[in-house]
Design a protein around this motif. Structure first.
Motif, mmCIF file in Angstrom:
data_model
loop_
_atom_site.group_PDB
_atom_site.id
_atom_site.type_symbol
_atom_site.label_atom_id
_atom_site.label_comp_id
_atom_site.label_asym_id
_atom_site.label_seq_id
_atom_site.Cartn_x
_atom_site.Cartn_y
_atom_site.Cartn_z
ATOM 1 N N LYS A 374 31.108 35.517 43.556
ATOM 2 C CA LYS A 374 32.077 36.460 43.015
ATOM 3 C C LYS A 374 31.722 37.900 43.334
ATOM 4 N N HIS A 448 34.692 37.087 30.638
ATOM 5 C CA HIS A 448 35.824 37.175 31.569
ATOM 6 C C HIS A 448 35.305 36.884 32.954
ATOM 7 N N GLU A 449 36.178 36.579 33.790
ATOM 8 C CA GLU A 449 35.819 36.202 35.146
ATOM 9 C C GLU A 449 35.050 37.346 35.809
ATOM 10 N N HIS A 451 33.801 39.900 38.388
ATOM 11 C CA HIS A 451 34.267 40.356 39.691
ATOM 12 C C HIS A 451 33.403 41.510 40.149
#
Lengths: 625, 182, 103
Positions: A374, A448-449, A451
């Motif tokens: 990511k 949360h994802e 990034h």
């Protein structure tokens, strides 16, 4: 003219000072723009630092400006001024450069923090202090900035002061470095007493030492005391305990202060006063032994830590040990070279770690994993930094570590062996860290994802990564430009193939082992740790040094404090209460006399009269007057 | 020691050989004991009566000092008028319930000490003074007449002033003690 | 003893001190007044003694003591009158109770 820019060198520290004052005054109003002010100031600093540096490349003698008499004690005056020589110029560039990148990075990292402007103000103050320290022309001035840097460190470690751990860490940092500073102060006092004309400027002291005006015993003592100051500030054993705890501060701070600059101040101090150390073999041995020990000691602790920043902190302690060891064996150039390269790749590693922490909000490697996919930029730059730290050819860390190890071997094979083992451990724990964070599967839930971080944070990472790769080439066994320039004399650097091969081998072994245990998982790390049992827990608990200090030093001092508190409450307050009570009693007695009763007044008058008459009559017997 | 006692005995014998001295001693003891009793009695009327005895004793001493007029005036005014005045004062300021006075031991002790020291000083002063006795006073046959002559010839103005003073005093006393008309 | 003057003077001192003690330690105001009279008497005794036995014996000592007696009598009268007025106001003749000098 040769010294055009050197004359303007005072701008370099003063630009951040100006930024600090501005942020102090109107910080709250310009909250959103604080980062711009910080970046602008450090940019100005950096530009001028580069100009000074470039000018210095061709220059011969140092430039000094010492016109301002700060204190006049009796006949002697303590001056205040600045000096620009090759060592300084290098440090100016390093400090202002890293500060610029950190300011830029913090614009993204600290966004949303309620005390945003305060942060940039403190960072500007720190930059000013560090640059001032570097430019100092005499030892007392250096001490002033030394303390100022300590204060800024305290303020920044405890930046999130509502966290009790942060408060405790800030206090610990300040107090432990203070112990070192006490040594430095005693050294300054001794030098003040011994130096001709009581002039503490470095040129005067160097001359005094060169002409043999200071006794050898005093030289050794002073050198060791100065080194004590460096031990405190640079986190060497036994005063290393504050550095890992200092990780409670925001990550950009860890990068700026506790990796690249402030902790390097100790190394810089020893380098600056090296003329004292050169005369005393005993002092050099002390420096080398402490440095070597610390390098190995901290590396072993780093192997078992689970917090990213703590691993990096112990790594810093270990690398500073390398620098001290280099100074101890007389390799000034190697030490300063390693300082420069270390500043770049350690700052890089911290900022990358900050990027990870910013993205997922977790710091414990037990909870991380699988971020490589990511966060590509972060992963790549972290990897480059890790490789540079491990000392793999042809990255910068290799060249600087190689210089140190060569000098160590030349002096005493024991130092070399210690350095090699520490290099192995370094490579191992960096590989462990890398694989635990970026490879494999996530070991816990991410909110949360994750990034990639914004550009304002990744651009400094990339810049530092590039520097970590190329900055090694200024001083190689094949091209000793850096050494020549720094010491003003051609530095003989021979390529020692044994050292090159062995250090690379150690690095590869370390990385390989790390990959096997944490990347491919063919050796089970936990089973290994269980088999090691007591050794593992000893290392994981930092050899229980903190607990030892607490039992042996903190508790007795606190007991003395409590005792004195009791003494204060009962003895001192008791005396005060006694006096007050006495006055009160006297007042009450007086009140009883003034009760409005005639007979009482009559009695007092009678007694007074009788007393007077008795005294007058008594004159007969005593022939007074 | 023995010689001192002998001298003392001789002196005492010489002292008491004269009649006036014996009378002086008796009267002095009377006056002093009356005064001391006044201090120590519990009941107030007893105190006043003891005081009256003391005044009269003093009158006797005045006679011994060839001051007959003063002696009679003393007895009349002090022993007579003053005593009656005090008794009237007591009578008119009587409580039906007289509670015990609060003891003030520290005060009394301190007072006693002060008074004794004062007496000591006076005693020391008197003993240390060499009194020059002039020619003995010729009292004359009529003391009253002699006094009268002196007063009205040499000391008229004080005499007149004292009479004014007396007038003022009794007017003042009457005004003070008058019962407020409702 | 051919000099009896010191004896009279000491007697006067004794009476004075007794009177002083009484004036300052008695509770009843009448007794205080009486003690003051005793003190005045003691001084009278001194005057009369000096009138007879002093360096210049003269009758003026006796005359002065007459004046003293007069003034003392006047003062006693006024004193008792004040005492009566105070008693009517306060209901007590206790000097300890009379502490208005306090304010």
């Amino acid at each position: 003219m040769e010294s055009t820019y050197a004359q303007l060198a005072w701008i370099v520290p003063l630009a951040p000072l100006l930024a600090f004052l501005v942020l102090l005054a109107i910080g709250r109003q310009v909250n959103r723009h604080s980062a711009r002010i910080g970046v602008a100031a450090t940019l100005v600093s950096f530009i001028f630092a580069v100009l000074v540096f470039v000018e210095r490349l061709g220059a011969g003698t140092a430039y000094a400006w010492q016109d301002w008499d700060w204190l006049t004690i009796g006949g002697t005056a303590v001056g205040f001024g600045y000096e620009v020589n090759n060592l300084n110029a290098l440090m100016l560039v390093v400090v202002s450069g890293v500060s610029l990148l950190v300011n830029l990075y913090s614009a993204g990292y600290m966004k949303g923090d309620p005390r945003y402007h305060v942060f940039f103000g403190y960072v500007a103050l720190f930059t000013f202090s560090m640059l001032g320290l570097v430019l100092s022309s005499n030892l007392l001035e250096l001490y002033v900035f030394w303390e100022l840097v300590g204060v800024c460190s305290f303020l920044l470690i405890g930046f999130w002061y509502h966290k009790p751990e942060a408060k405790a860490a800030a206090k610990k940092a300040f107090i432990v470095t203070r112990i070192g500073d006490a040594g430095l102060l005693v050294a300054i006092l001794i030098l003040f007493w011994q130096a001709p004309h009581h002039d503490l400027s470095f040129t005067n002291l160097a001359n005094a030492v060169a002409e043999g005006m200071i006794a050898p015993g005093i030289l050794t003592l002073t050198a060791i005391l100065i080194f004590v100051g460096a031990v405190g500030k640079s986190g060497q054993f036994p005063l290393h305990v504050w550095l890992p705890d200092a990780m409670e501060g925001p990550t950009p701070i860890s990068a700026l202060i506790h990796a690249a600059t402030m902790v390097a101040a100790g190394v810089y101090l020893v380098a600056r006063t090296f003329f004292l150390f050169e005369e005393s073999a005993a002092a050099l041995t002390v420096v080398a032994v402490v440095g070597a020990f610390t390098a190995l000691f901290a590396a072993t602790i780093g192997v078992a830590q689970t917090d990213i920043k703590r691993v990096l902190a112990y790594s810093t302690v270990s690398q500073l040990g390398y620098m001290m060891m280099a100074l101890g064996v007389g390799a000034q150039v190697a030490a300063m070279f390693h300082l420069t390269t270390h500043a770049f790749f350690k700052a890089l590693l911290f900022l990358a770690a900050g990027s990870v922490i910013h993205a997922v909000g977790k710091q414990d490697v037990g909870e991380l994993g699988g971020l490589g996919r990511k966060m590509k930029v972060t992963a790549w730059t972290f990897g480059i930094g890790a490789l540079a730290l491990s000392g793999l050819f042809p990255l910068s860390g290799f060249w600087s570590k190689d210089a140190i190890l060569t000098a160590a071997l030349h002096e005493n094979a024991a130092y070399f062996v210690v350095g090699l083992i520490a290099a192995f451990f370094t490579a191992f724990y960096m590989a462990r860290l890398f694989f635990l964070i970026f490879a494999g599967k996530p070991r816990s839930e991410y909110e949360h994802e994750p990034h990639e971080s914004p550009a304002v944070m990744t651009v400094p990472l990339v810049i530092l990564a590039v520097l970590a790769v190329v900055s090694g080439f200024i001083y190689t066994p094949f091209n000793s430009w850096f050494g020549d320039w720094l010491t003003g004399a051609p530095a003989a650097e021979h390529a020692n193939w044994t050292v090159i091969l062995l250090s690379n081998l150690a690095a590869i072994l370390g990385i390989g082992l790390g990959w096997l245990m944490y990347g491919k998982r063919s050796i089970d790390a936990d089973a290994f740790a269980a088999k090691m049992g007591w050794l593992h827990s000893l290392v994981k608990n930092k050899y229980y040094i903190d607990e030892l200090y607490r039992a042996v030093i903190v508790k007795p001092v606190k007991a003395i404090g409590d005792l004195l508190h009791l003494a204060d409450r009962f003895v001192v307050d008791g005396v005060v209460k006694l006096v007050a009570g006495g006055a009160l009693l006297l007042g009450r007695a007086g009140t009883r006399m003034q009760n409005g009763q005639l007979q009482g007044y009559g009695l007092v008058s009678l007694l007074g009269f009788v007393l007077l008459m008795a005294l007058l009559a008594g004159r007969r017997f005593f022939h007074v007057g | 020691m023995g010689a001192n006692l002998a001298i003392l005995w001789d002196n005492l014998a010489a002292f008491f050989s004269r009649g006036t001295n014996i009378v002086f001693t008796v009267l002095a003891v009377l006056v002093i004991s009356a005064a001391v009793l006044m201090i120590n009695y519990e009941k107030i009327v007893h105190m006043v009566l003891a005081m009256a005895v003391a005044f009269i004793g003093l009158g006797g001493l005045y006679i011994l000092l060839a001051a007959e007029f003063v002696a009679i005036v003393q007895i009349l005014i002090y022993g007579g008028a003053m005593t009656i005045l005090m008794i009237f004062g007591i009578m008119m300021t009587r409580h039906t319930n007289q509670d015990d006075p609060p003891r003030r031991p520290v005060f009394n002790a301190l007072l006693l000490v002060g008074v004794i020291v004062l007496f000591g000083l006076l005693f020391y002063a008197i003993q240390g003074t060499a009194f020059v006795t002039g020619p003995a006073l010729d009292p004359g046959a009529d003391n009253t007449r002699a006094i009268g002559e002196l007063v009205f010839n040499n000391h008229v103005i004080p005499f007149e002033l004292v009479s004014v003073l007396l007038t003022v005093a009794f007017i003042g006393a009457i005004v003070m003690a008058k019962r407020e008309e409702e | 003893m051919d000099n009896i003057l010191p004896s009279y003077l000491i007697l006067g001192a004794i009476l004075f001190c007794i009177g002083l003690y009484g004036a300052l330690s008695k509770k009843n105001a009448v007794i205080v007044l009486l003690s003051i009279e005793l003190m005045l008497n003691a001084s009278n005794l001194n005057f009369v003694a000096f009138a007879k036995y002093g360096p210049v014996p003269a009758l003026s000592g006796q005359i002065f003591s007459l004046f003293t007696i007069t003034v003392a009598a006047a003062e006693a009268a006024v004193g008792v009158a004040i005492l009566l007025a105070l008693f009517r106001n306060r209901g007590t003749s206790d000097v300890v109770e009379m502490d208005h000098l306090k304010h």
